[in-house]
Design an enzyme around this catalytic site. Structure first.
Site, short mmCIF file in Angstrom:
data_model
loop_
_atom_site.label_atom_id
_atom_site.label_comp_id
_atom_site.label_asym_id
_atom_site.label_seq_id
_atom_site.Cartn_x
_atom_site.Cartn_y
_atom_site.Cartn_z
N SER A 1 9.70 -3.05 5.25
CA SER A 1 9.07 -2.49 6.43
C SER A 1 9.84 -2.91 7.68
O SER A 1 11.01 -2.57 7.82
CB SER A 1 7.61 -2.93 6.47
OG SER A 1 6.88 -2.21 7.43
N ASP B 1 5.45 7.29 0.84
CA ASP B 1 5.41 6.32 1.92
C ASP B 1 5.83 6.99 3.23
O ASP B 1 7.00 7.32 3.42
CB ASP B 1 6.32 5.14 1.60
CG ASP B 1 6.20 4.01 2.62
OD1 ASP B 1 5.37 4.13 3.54
OD2 ASP B 1 6.93 3.02 2.48
N HIS C 1 2.87 1.90 0.71
CA HIS C 1 3.83 1.10 1.48
C HIS C 1 3.85 -0.36 1.04
O HIS C 1 4.68 -1.14 1.51
CB HIS C 1 3.48 1.19 2.98
CG HIS C 1 4.48 0.56 3.88
ND1 HIS C 1 5.81 0.95 3.93
CD2 HIS C 1 4.37 -0.46 4.78
CE1 HIS C 1 6.47 0.22 4.81
NE2 HIS C 1 5.63 -0.65 5.33
#
Length: 553
Positions: free
Chosen positions: A356, A419, A481
């Protein structure tokens, strides 16, 4: 009534059932004498023995089949049980020569899971699948030997952009991708163990439980936001505590010190692991999506076209220093230069991995290290720099991507098809569609100077939540995610045209703990039926799993 000598053998039992059962005593003076009635008794004993033999054989067969079903070693049948395959597989594994079709009937050859969903559900809860589920839910690591990478380590580190190794996924590369992902999980775990960072004194060294004991942590890394929340926020919500701090521990630098592992990998590896977004100010920086110019570290590149730009928030977290420690950029460069001088003369590699926000910062780290290490390297070949990113957003414009390619920085982006974080910031379009728009009359809409002109960097390994037999196909955004979901999908990925690997070995314990609402109810209910207490499970270092999500999205 006399017995005819021509009486058929198959009517003998019927005849014996109609006549009374009697036997004459054998004379003690002549024990070898056997009258006719004794012969009939012997025939009856033979028939009874045959019936007992058939019954015993039938019982033996049933017990052997039951043992095979339960996957226990059969004491009655020394032969190994036949190989089983998952109901989702299109075809069974190839049989040996001369055994084609052996033991497989018409119903066994049909894939009823595709025709009748009830058959698939019944198959998934069969004892052999419950046994496999119980093994997957165990947090005890399963032995999986690592092959030597010494002869081809540069290929696994991306020197050829992982050409021919991604679809189908190379077995050794899968292990390396999961291994680097676990380094990021260790960063999440270390942060959530003690997320607060003091603003008055310098923080003490932080303990990180590394998944690979052949590595040693040499430096803690901190990221600082250039913005601050208004003071009234603390008055309104005093319980936010560490969520509002400007500086936070974000990762670490580790180096391999085990001689055997160095020999297996073919070089000494330096790992830089960075976690994802956790604090309020980190979220605020993520929202600052306007592109800003990058400083030219080491001067402009020859032949470079256009100005390299990156997202403002990422640049802020990377280059802003804190009260008691330097910026993330300065800390990383200083530590890597120190290690490079310490192990001068050895073959080194630098692996930057993140999830991320950490995946975005990993690109900025790799870009700067590729220049700094080349300048400080006394040998002709500077350390090879590669990035393994999980669920990373776009970071910069097309000129930044070209800049990374010109520096020979290799990037492997692991992307989940569901995602949405991997599609922002920017136009929320796929790379192929953006390129088509650039080549059409709408080129002005995606001009390099526009604020939404973002571009991905590197090679892509794409996985899909719907490929997993354990996750719901409509899993929510957080699950798609989640880092553990990423590692679960990579561990089960074989190729884009094949189903989820039946021999995937990664434990489902952490996935069930963090994403229980997104795991199919069939498996969550069976996990409870197997009396597996997921809440009290520990990882393979004996550390209890954190109650916080190790990978918040």
């Amino acid at each position: 009534m006399a017995v005819s000598p021509a009486l058929p053998a198959h009517n003998l039992s019927v005849f014996q059932a109609k006549i009374p059962s009697y036997r004459s005593r054998i004379s003690p003076l002549n024990p070898v004498t056997k009258p006719r009635c004794a012969l009939l008794a012997n025939a009856e004993d033979v028939a009874r023995t045959r019936r007992i033999s058939v019954g015993t054989e039938s019982t033996r067969l049933h017990l052997a089949n039951l043992d095979r079903l339960l996957q226990k070693p059969s004491t009655l049948d020394p032969q190994p049980p036949p190989l089983q395959w998952d109901i989702g597989d299109v075809s069974p594994p190839p049989s040996k020569e001369g055994e084609e079709g052996a033991g497989m009937g018409l119903l066994e050859g049909l894939n009823l899971g595709r025709i009748w969903p009830g058959a698939k559900a019944a198959e998934e809860v069969s004892p052999r699948h419950l046994h496999r589920l119980q093994r997957l839910l165990s947090m005890t690591p399963e032995y999986s030997p690592r092959n030597s990478l010494a002869a081809r380590w540069r290929e696994y580190h991306g020197c050829n952009d992982w050409e021919g190794m991604l679809d189908p996924l190379d077995e050794n590369l899968r292990r390396e991708v999961v291994r680097y992902g676990e380094f990021v999980q260790a960063a999440y775990q270390a942060f959530h163990t003690d997320p607060a960072t003091s603003a008055q004194v310098a923080p003490p060294p932080r303990h990180v439980a590394l998944p690979d004991r052949s590595y040693k942590v040499t430096k803690s890394l901190y990221a600082t936001s250039s913005i601050a929340l208004p003071k009234w926020v603390d008055d309104v919500a005093p319980d936010l505590d560490w969520m509002t701090q400007r500086s936070s521990w974000i990762g670490y630098v580790a180096v391999c010190e085990d001689r055997r592992e160095i020999q297996r990998m073919g070089r000494r590896d330096i790992v830089i692991a960075l976690r994802g977004t956790a604090t309020c100010l980190e979220w605020a920086e993520n929202m600052r999506a306007n592109l800003v110019d990058m400083p030219h570290v080491g001067g402009p590149l020859p032949g470079a076209q256009g100005q390299s730009k990156v997202e403002c928030g990422f640049q802020s977290l990377y280059r802003t220093g804190g009260a008691h420690f330097p910026s993330l950029a300065e800390s990383v460069v200083e530590e890597v230069k120190r290690l490079q001088k310490l192990y001068e003369g050895e073959t080194l590699s630098i692996t930057v991995t993140g999830h991320s926000l950490g995946a975005a910062l990993a690109l900025l780290v790799a870009d700067e290290l590729s220049t700094c290490t080349a300048e400080s390297s006394s040998s002709s070949s500077p350390p090879h720099v590669a990035v393994f990113s999980f669920g990373g957003p776009r970071v910069g414009n097309k000129a930044f991507a070209n800049r990374m390619n010109a520096k020979n920085v290799k990037v492997l982006r692991i992307v989940n098809n569901q995602d949405i974080i991997t599609r922002v910031p920017g136009t929320f379009l796929s790379e192929d569609l953006e390129q088509k728009l650039r080549d059409t009359k709408l080129q002005g809409v995606l001009d390099d100077n526009m604020p939404w002109d973002y571009s991905h960097v590197g090679t892509e390994l794409r996985v899909d939540t719907r490929m997993s037999p354990f996750l719901k196909p409509d899993a929510d955004v957080a699950c798609c995610h989640d880092l553990e979901a990423y590692l679960h999908l990579v561990d089960g990925f074989s190729s884009s045209s094949r189903p989820f690997r039946a021999n995937a070995k990664r434990s489902l314990g952490r996935l069930l703990k963090e994403q229980a609402s997104n795991v199919k109810r069939l498996y969550t209910s069976k996990a409870k039926a197997l009396t597996l207490n997921i809440e009290s499970r520990r990882d393979h270092h004996g550390m209890p799993l954190s109650n916080c999500l190790p990978s918040p999205s």
